[in-house]
Design an enzyme around this catalytic site. Structure first.
Site, PDB file in Angstrom:
ATOM      1  N   ARG A   1     -50.192 -24.249   3.355  1.00  0.00           N
ATOM      2  CA  ARG A   1     -51.435 -24.843   2.840  1.00  0.00           C
ATOM      3  C   ARG A   1     -52.586 -24.783   3.859  1.00  0.00           C
ATOM      4  NH1 ARG A   1     -48.961 -24.005  -0.790  1.00  0.00           N
ATOM      5  NH2 ARG A   1     -48.034 -25.355  -2.352  1.00  0.00           N
TER       6      ARG A   1
ATOM      7  N   CYS B   1     -52.006 -32.503  -5.607  1.00  0.00           N
ATOM      8  CA  CYS B   1     -51.166 -33.243  -4.663  1.00  0.00           C
ATOM      9  C   CYS B   1     -52.015 -33.754  -3.505  1.00  0.00           C
ATOM     10  CB  CYS B   1     -50.045 -32.354  -4.131  1.00  0.00           C
ATOM     11  SG  CYS B   1     -48.749 -32.143  -5.348  1.00  0.00           S
TER      12      CYS B   1
ATOM     13  N   GLU C   1     -53.091 -33.238   2.187  1.00  0.00           N
ATOM     14  CA  GLU C   1     -53.321 -31.855   1.741  1.00  0.00           C
ATOM     15  C   GLU C   1     -54.774 -31.695   1.299  1.00  0.00           C
ATOM     16  OE1 GLU C   1     -50.589 -29.775  -1.008  1.00  0.00           O
ATOM     17  OE2 GLU C   1     -52.376 -29.217  -2.131  1.00  0.00           O
TER      18      GLU C   1
HETATM   19  N1  EPU Z   1     -40.063 -36.059  -6.993  1.00  0.00           N
HETATM   20  C1  EPU Z   1     -39.672 -37.379  -7.044  1.00  0.00           C
HETATM   21  N2  EPU Z   1     -40.599 -38.304  -7.427  1.00  0.00           N
HETATM   22  C2  EPU Z   1     -41.876 -37.972  -7.755  1.00  0.00           C
HETATM   23  C3  EPU Z   1     -42.255 -36.621  -7.695  1.00  0.00           C
HETATM   24  C4  EPU Z   1     -41.342 -35.675  -7.299  1.00  0.00           C
HETATM   25  O1  EPU Z   1     -38.519 -37.731  -6.752  1.00  0.00           O
HETATM   26  O2  EPU Z   1     -42.652 -38.876  -8.095  1.00  0.00           O
HETATM   27  C5  EPU Z   1     -39.060 -35.040  -6.632  1.00  0.00           C
HETATM   28  C6  EPU Z   1     -38.725 -34.132  -7.819  1.00  0.00           C
HETATM   29  O3  EPU Z   1     -37.725 -34.680  -8.619  1.00  0.00           O
HETATM   30  C7  EPU Z   1     -38.314 -32.859  -7.144  1.00  0.00           C
HETATM   31  C8  EPU Z   1     -39.126 -32.841  -5.849  1.00  0.00           C
HETATM   32  O4  EPU Z   1     -39.596 -34.166  -5.639  1.00  0.00           O
HETATM   33  O5  EPU Z   1     -36.952 -32.919  -6.780  1.00  0.00           O
HETATM   34  C9  EPU Z   1     -40.311 -31.866  -5.933  1.00  0.00           C
HETATM   35  O6  EPU Z   1     -41.187 -32.227  -6.986  1.00  0.00           O
HETATM   36  P1  EPU Z   1     -42.024 -31.120  -7.789  1.00  0.00           P
HETATM   37  O7  EPU Z   1     -41.085 -30.096  -8.331  1.00  0.00           O
HETATM   38  O8  EPU Z   1     -42.906 -31.838  -8.715  1.00  0.00           O
HETATM   39  O9  EPU Z   1     -42.828 -30.352  -6.701  1.00  0.00           O
HETATM   40  P2  EPU Z   1     -43.733 -30.864  -5.509  1.00  0.00           P
HETATM   41  O10 EPU Z   1     -43.135 -30.343  -4.240  1.00  0.00           O
HETATM   42  O11 EPU Z   1     -43.996 -32.330  -5.569  1.00  0.00           O
HETATM   43  C10 EPU Z   1     -45.224 -28.727  -5.441  1.00  0.00           C
HETATM   44  C11 EPU Z   1     -46.648 -28.486  -5.067  1.00  0.00           C
HETATM   45  C12 EPU Z   1     -47.525 -28.677  -6.300  1.00  0.00           C
HETATM   46  C13 EPU Z   1     -47.080 -27.712  -7.398  1.00  0.00           C
HETATM   47  C14 EPU Z   1     -45.629 -27.983  -7.721  1.00  0.00           C
HETATM   48  C15 EPU Z   1     -45.125 -26.969  -8.737  1.00  0.00           C
HETATM   49  C16 EPU Z   1     -47.093 -29.239  -2.775  1.00  0.00           C
HETATM   50  C17 EPU Z   1     -47.577 -30.348  -1.916  1.00  0.00           C
HETATM   51  N3  EPU Z   1     -47.061 -29.489  -4.090  1.00  0.00           N
HETATM   52  O12 EPU Z   1     -45.103 -30.096  -5.808  1.00  0.00           O
HETATM   53  O13 EPU Z   1     -48.842 -28.329  -5.937  1.00  0.00           O
HETATM   54  O14 EPU Z   1     -47.877 -27.874  -8.545  1.00  0.00           O
HETATM   55  O15 EPU Z   1     -44.836 -27.849  -6.513  1.00  0.00           O
HETATM   56  O16 EPU Z   1     -43.809 -27.158  -9.011  1.00  0.00           O
HETATM   57  O17 EPU Z   1     -46.771 -28.169  -2.295  1.00  0.00           O
HETATM   58  C18 EPU Z   1     -50.994 -29.099  -5.230  1.00  0.00           C
HETATM   59  O18 EPU Z   1     -50.825 -28.377  -4.249  1.00  0.00           O
HETATM   60  O19 EPU Z   1     -52.065 -29.730  -5.436  1.00  0.00           O
HETATM   61  C19 EPU Z   1     -49.897 -29.219  -6.162  1.00  0.00           C
HETATM   62  C20 EPU Z   1     -49.926 -30.096  -7.126  1.00  0.00           C
END
Ligand code: EPU
Length: 307
Positions: free
Chosen positions: A178, A227, A297
């Site tokens: 990022r 995020c 971020e």
């Molecule tokens: N999770 C929780 N609780 C929550 C949210 C997530 O336990 O409230 C757990 C989920 O169950 C999962 C893990 O955390 O096991 C990851 O969650 P998710 O798949 O939603 O992905 P993320 O890592 O939170 C990333 C990117 C997002 C992107 C999604 C697409 C970052 C910081 N975030 O989110 O990007 O849309 O993957 O899957 O890299 C952004 O950059 O603005 C953004 C939203």
């Protein structure tokens, strides 16, 4: 402050062909719908206009902020001093020839993805649902675990702080999770990517699967800045915020989303101060409970109170 803005507008009006606004509320230009005014906002007409604008700003020692579509940004309530360069109406060319995609920095990432899909080119599917302009996405190395904007980048064209146009190849760019460091003051105006031929039906299937997943796991019905925190190494910020039992915590018009812990949503009338209060609380409690220091971020810009 308004006096300074009027003087700067007068200076710019003589030399700039693009549109100039003063004390423009930035809440109109951010995904969050939050943010105080920009002292001066300019939509440069083209690259020559941008060069003149940067030269005047340098001459007058006025701070410059480049705004794409304001999707990954929290503008503070006191607004932004100096010139905000709004690139959302400039640099909108987009073409795909033999796998080489050339794209103006103001093009929305969704348009880039749609062109690639239409042309049967694979590689951008991981950008599904990522908001913002291509210039902003490159600056923040935007993406998802399925891929980032820099994965297939060949080069970018920038205007540097001395007003010179330069091509920077992918190898010359210092990038990380990022993040993408560019020469100080450089403004991206164009980017080129090389993509492989794919199977159109598979490309479309991947995009719709990722869209469905995103709509189920993220609070897409509310205004947010995506995020809030970077994922710490080997973990997920959303999971840690949930562990700290902070989901649905409210402050003013802002709330830590109940759908995804790494989103703060604007329920209506939220201020930047409300958001920062929640950010601070999340950092403090996650650190106390897990020892992890969450890093922002989103880009936070402007002054907290009246300028
Ligand atoms: N999770 C929780 N609780 C929550 C949210 C997530 O336990 O409230 C757990 C989920 O169950 C999962 C893990 O955390 O096991 C990851 O969650 P998710 O798949 O939603 O992905 P993320 O890592 O939170 C990333 C990117 C997002 C992107 C999604 C697409 C970052 C910081 N975030 O989110 O990007 O849309 O993957 O899957 O890299 C952004 O950059 O603005 C953004 C939203």
């Amino acid at each position: 402050m308004v006096k300074g803005a009027v003087r700067l507008r007068e200076r710019l009006q003589d030399v700039i062909r693009g549109h100039i606004l003063i004390e423009e509320p930035l809440c109109r230009h951010t995904y969050f719908r939050i943010g105080g005014p920009a002292e001066v906002m300019v939509y440069p007409a083209d690259v020559e206009d941008l060069k003149v604008l940067l030269a005047v700003a340098r001459d007058e020692s006025v701070p410059v902020l480049v705004l794409g579509s304001g999707s990954n940004m929290l503008v503070l309530d006191g607004g932004v001093e100096g010139v905000v360069i709004n690139l959302s109406r400039t640099f909108l060319d987009l073409s795909a020839v033999d796998g080489l995609v050339r794209c103006g920095a103001g093009v929305r990432t969704s348009r880039l993805l749609a062109l690639a899909a239409r042309s049967g080119l694979t590689g951008f599917e991981g950008l599904t649902g990522v908001p913002g302009t291509v210039g902003g996405a490159i600056r923040g190395n935007a993406g998802t675990p399925s891929g980032t904007i820099l994965d297939h980048l060949d080069w970018i064209r920038v205007v540097d702080c001395s007003g010179e146009e330069r091509l920077l190849s992918r190898g010359e760019m210092n990038t990380g999770y990022r993040s993408c460091a560019l020469p100080t003051g450089a403004v991206i105006v164009e980017a080129a990517f090389t993509l492989r031929k794919g199977v159109p039906v598979e490309i479309r299937r991947t995009i719709s699967t990722l869209l469905v997943r995103r709509n189920l796991t993220q609070p897409v019905e509310f205004r947010s800045a995506g995020c809030i925190f970077k994922n710490p190494l080997g973990d997920f910020a959303g999971r840690l915020v949930e562990l700290a039992e902070l989901k649905r915590l409210r402050r003013g018009g802002a709330e830590i989303s109940g759908t995804h812990g790494n989103f703060i949503v604007n329920l209506g009338g939220a201020t930047a101060a409300d958001v920062l209060w929640l950010v601070d609380r999340a950092r403090t409690e996650v650190r106390a409970k897990t020892g992890v220091a969450l890093e922002l971020e989103i880009q936070v810009v402007g002054s907290p109170g009246a300028r």
